[in-house]
Design a protein around this motif. Structure first.
Motif, PDB file in Angstrom:
ATOM      1  N   LYS A  28       0.811  -1.217   0.000  1.00 21.83           N
ATOM      2  CA  LYS A  28       0.000   0.000   0.000  1.00 21.83           C
ATOM      3  C   LYS A  28       0.845   1.267   0.000  1.00 21.83           C
ATOM      4  CE  LYS A  28      -4.175  -1.849   2.206  1.00 21.83           C
ATOM      5  NZ  LYS A  28      -5.111  -1.709   3.360  1.00 21.83           N
ATOM      6  N   GLY A  29       2.158   1.091  -0.043  1.00 15.32           N
ATOM      7  CA  GLY A  29       3.038   2.253  -0.023  1.00 15.32           C
ATOM      8  C   GLY A  29       3.390   2.732   1.368  1.00 15.32           C
ATOM      9  N   ASN A  30       3.004   1.954   2.385  1.00 13.98           N
ATOM     10  CA  ASN A  30       3.392   2.306   3.747  1.00 13.98           C
ATOM     11  C   ASN A  30       4.883   2.058   3.937  1.00 13.98           C
ATOM     12  OD1 ASN A  30       0.767   2.983   4.881  1.00 13.98           O
ATOM     13  ND2 ASN A  30       0.272   0.815   4.633  1.00 13.98           N
ATOM     14  N   ARG A  31       5.498   2.900   4.739  1.00 15.16           N
ATOM     15  CA  ARG A  31       6.943   2.816   4.965  1.00 15.16           C
ATOM     16  C   ARG A  31       7.245   2.976   6.451  1.00 15.16           C
ATOM     17  NH1 ARG A  31       9.696   7.389   5.747  1.00 15.16           N
ATOM     18  NH2 ARG A  31      11.971   7.246   5.901  1.00 15.16           N
ATOM     19  N   ILE A  32       8.034   2.055   6.975  1.00 14.90           N
ATOM     20  CA  ILE A  32       8.527   2.179   8.351  1.00 14.90           C
ATOM     21  C   ILE A  32       9.982   2.601   8.274  1.00 14.90           C
ATOM     22  CG2 ILE A  32       9.075   0.973  10.495  1.00 14.90           C
ATOM     23  CD1 ILE A  32       6.668  -0.822  10.015  1.00 14.90           C
ATOM     24  N   GLY A  33      10.268   3.791   8.793  1.00 17.09           N
ATOM     25  CA  GLY A  33      11.625   4.310   8.785  1.00 17.09           C
ATOM     26  C   GLY A  33      12.322   4.022  10.094  1.00 17.09           C
ATOM     27  N   TYR A  34      13.209   4.930  10.461  1.00 19.44           N
ATOM     28  CA  TYR A  34      14.030   4.710  11.650  1.00 19.44           C
ATOM     29  C   TYR A  34      13.440   5.339  12.907  1.00 19.44           C
ATOM     30  CZ  TYR A  34      17.328   3.404   8.036  1.00 19.44           C
ATOM     31  OH  TYR A  34      17.922   2.809   6.947  1.00 19.44           O
ATOM     32  N   GLY A  35      12.338   6.026  12.761  1.00 21.22           N
ATOM     33  CA  GLY A  35      11.649   6.571  13.932  1.00 21.22           C
ATOM     34  C   GLY A  35      11.895   8.047  14.180  1.00 21.22           C
ATOM     35  N   GLY A  36      12.749   8.680  13.368  1.00 24.33           N
ATOM     36  CA  GLY A  36      13.045  10.093  13.577  1.00 24.33           C
ATOM     37  C   GLY A  36      11.994  11.021  13.008  1.00 24.33           C
ATOM     38  N   GLY A  37      11.332  10.595  11.943  1.00 29.01           N
ATOM     39  CA  GLY A  37      10.298  11.415  11.325  1.00 29.01           C
ATOM     40  C   GLY A  37      10.825  12.518  10.424  1.00 29.01           C
ATOM     41  N   TYR A  38      12.126  12.506  10.148  1.00 26.90           N
ATOM     42  CA  TYR A  38      12.707  13.585   9.341  1.00 26.90           C
ATOM     43  C   TYR A  38      12.123  13.633   7.926  1.00 26.90           C
ATOM     44  CZ  TYR A  38      16.288  14.438  12.893  1.00 26.90           C
ATOM     45  OH  TYR A  38      16.948  14.769  14.058  1.00 26.90           O
TER      46      TYR A  38
ATOM     47  N   PHE B  16      13.660  -8.432   0.749  1.00 29.07           N
ATOM     48  CA  PHE B  16      13.121  -8.990   1.992  1.00 29.07           C
ATOM     49  C   PHE B  16      12.535  -7.898   2.891  1.00 29.07           C
ATOM     50  CE2 PHE B  16      17.802  -8.679   2.682  1.00 29.07           C
ATOM     51  CZ  PHE B  16      17.832  -7.736   3.708  1.00 29.07           C
ATOM     52  N   GLN B  17      12.790  -6.647   2.570  1.00 29.25           N
ATOM     53  CA  GLN B  17      12.194  -5.549   3.334  1.00 29.25           C
ATOM     54  C   GLN B  17      10.793  -5.205   2.842  1.00 29.25           C
ATOM     55  OE1 GLN B  17      16.284  -3.236   3.031  1.00 29.25           O
ATOM     56  NE2 GLN B  17      14.936  -2.150   4.434  1.00 29.25           N
ATOM     57  N   TYR B  18      10.430  -5.741   1.675  1.00 29.48           N
ATOM     58  CA  TYR B  18       9.082  -5.536   1.146  1.00 29.48           C
ATOM     59  C   TYR B  18       8.203  -6.638   1.722  1.00 29.48           C
ATOM     60  CZ  TYR B  18       5.334  -4.618  -2.233  1.00 29.48           C
ATOM     61  OH  TYR B  18       4.127  -4.301  -2.826  1.00 29.48           O
ATOM     62  N   VAL B  19       7.441  -6.297   2.746  1.00 29.07           N
ATOM     63  CA  VAL B  19       6.713  -7.310   3.501  1.00 29.07           C
ATOM     64  C   VAL B  19       5.346  -7.580   2.876  1.00 29.07           C
ATOM     65  CG1 VAL B  19       7.920  -6.727   5.634  1.00 29.07           C
ATOM     66  CG2 VAL B  19       5.751  -5.609   5.121  1.00 29.07           C
ATOM     67  N   GLN B  20       4.875  -8.790   3.044  1.00 26.33           N
ATOM     68  CA  GLN B  20       3.570  -9.175   2.519  1.00 26.33           C
ATOM     69  C   GLN B  20       2.434  -8.748   3.443  1.00 26.33           C
ATOM     70  OE1 GLN B  20       3.346 -10.440  -0.613  1.00 26.33           O
ATOM     71  NE2 GLN B  20       5.547 -10.011  -0.561  1.00 26.33           N
ATOM     72  N   ASP B  21       2.766  -8.381   4.668  1.00 27.59           N
ATOM     73  CA  ASP B  21       1.744  -7.936   5.609  1.00 27.59           C
ATOM     74  C   ASP B  21       1.260  -6.534   5.248  1.00 27.59           C
ATOM     75  OD1 ASP B  21       2.445 -10.256   7.052  1.00 27.59           O
ATOM     76  OD2 ASP B  21       4.015  -9.158   8.106  1.00 27.59           O
ATOM     77  N   ASP B  22       0.033  -6.240   5.655  1.00 28.01           N
ATOM     78  CA  ASP B  22      -0.492  -4.883   5.579  1.00 28.01           C
ATOM     79  C   ASP B  22      -0.093  -4.183   6.874  1.00 28.01           C
ATOM     80  OD1 ASP B  22      -1.950  -2.547   5.558  1.00 28.01           O
ATOM     81  OD2 ASP B  22      -3.848  -3.479   4.988  1.00 28.01           O
ATOM     82  N   ILE B  23       0.797  -3.210   6.777  1.00 28.90           N
ATOM     83  CA  ILE B  23       1.301  -2.564   7.989  1.00 28.90           C
ATOM     84  C   ILE B  23       0.594  -1.225   8.261  1.00 28.90           C
ATOM     85  CG2 ILE B  23       3.530  -3.725   7.950  1.00 28.90           C
ATOM     86  CD1 ILE B  23       4.752  -1.266   6.646  1.00 28.90           C
TER      87      ILE B  23
END
Length: 205
Positions: free
Chosen positions: A139-149, A175-182
């Protein structure tokens, strides 16, 4: 010993960073080259006058060869520099070569910034911003490093992103492209991307 996570984001951050850190050097080199080839063959890259891209650090998907290619293609290349840690702000500074970097915040390579530096502003020409991250979904969701920059930065360019003058591309290993809906781990401040590029595929939402 069991590891307790504060959130679902923390789970993905820990799991996928561990996978990335364990990637063998020779495989990483091959994967990085595949990511570069996938990026430069997209219409987003080919039509862009400006490339906004981080200088890779540690086990991140490598970007140095992408930077070299973009400079050779006469793109205007801008790289991020943290300017305000308290408010999580950064600017993208134009570089001319890989020699324009120094060690910045958190030991991350950042461009040297002085009175002659060119800072990226809204452009009439097309631009692409390359996003790092630890996890991406369909869905184009992205988990970064938590800084929010990056989320804070991209909010300043919402009009450019919506009208197509700026395209965002998240990159990482397949392997960073996950099949789960995050989606459940995302907040209102998290900005989605329309394209995720890995060593194997170009994923579009």
């Amino acid at each position: 010993m069991a590891i307790h996570y504060r959130s679902g984001k923390d789970f993905y951050r820990h799991k996928l960073k561990s996978c990335r850190d364990s990637l063998a050097t020779d495989k990483k080199r091959i994967f990085d080259n595949s990511i570069k080839e996938n990026i430069i063959n997209t219409p987003e890259y080919q039509e862009a006058e400006n490339i906004l891209i981080y200088c890779s650090f540690g086990s991140e998907a490598g970007t140095r060869d992408i930077i070299i290619k973009a400079l050779a293609d006469n793109k205007n290349v801008f790289c991020p520099k943290i300017t305000d840690t308290r408010n999580r702000k950064m600017e993208f500074i134009r570089i001319r070569s890989l020699n324009d970097f120094c060690e910045g915040k958190y030991s991350i390579p950042e461009p040297v910034m002085d009175s002659d530096s060119v800072i990226y502003k809204k452009s009439d020409g097309k631009s692409v911003i390359i996003l790092p991250g630890l996890a991406f979904d369909f869905k184009g969701n992205r988990i970064g490093y938590g800084g929010g920059y990056y989320d804070n930065y991209m909010k300043c360019f919402e009009n450019e992103l919506s009208n197509g003058n700026m395209n965002s591309i998240a990159i990482g290993y397949d392997f960073q492209y996950v099949q789960d809906d995050i989606s459940e781990f995302m907040t209102k401040s998290d900005i989605k991307t329309n394209v995720v590029i890995t060593d194997k595929e170009i994923y579009r939402t």
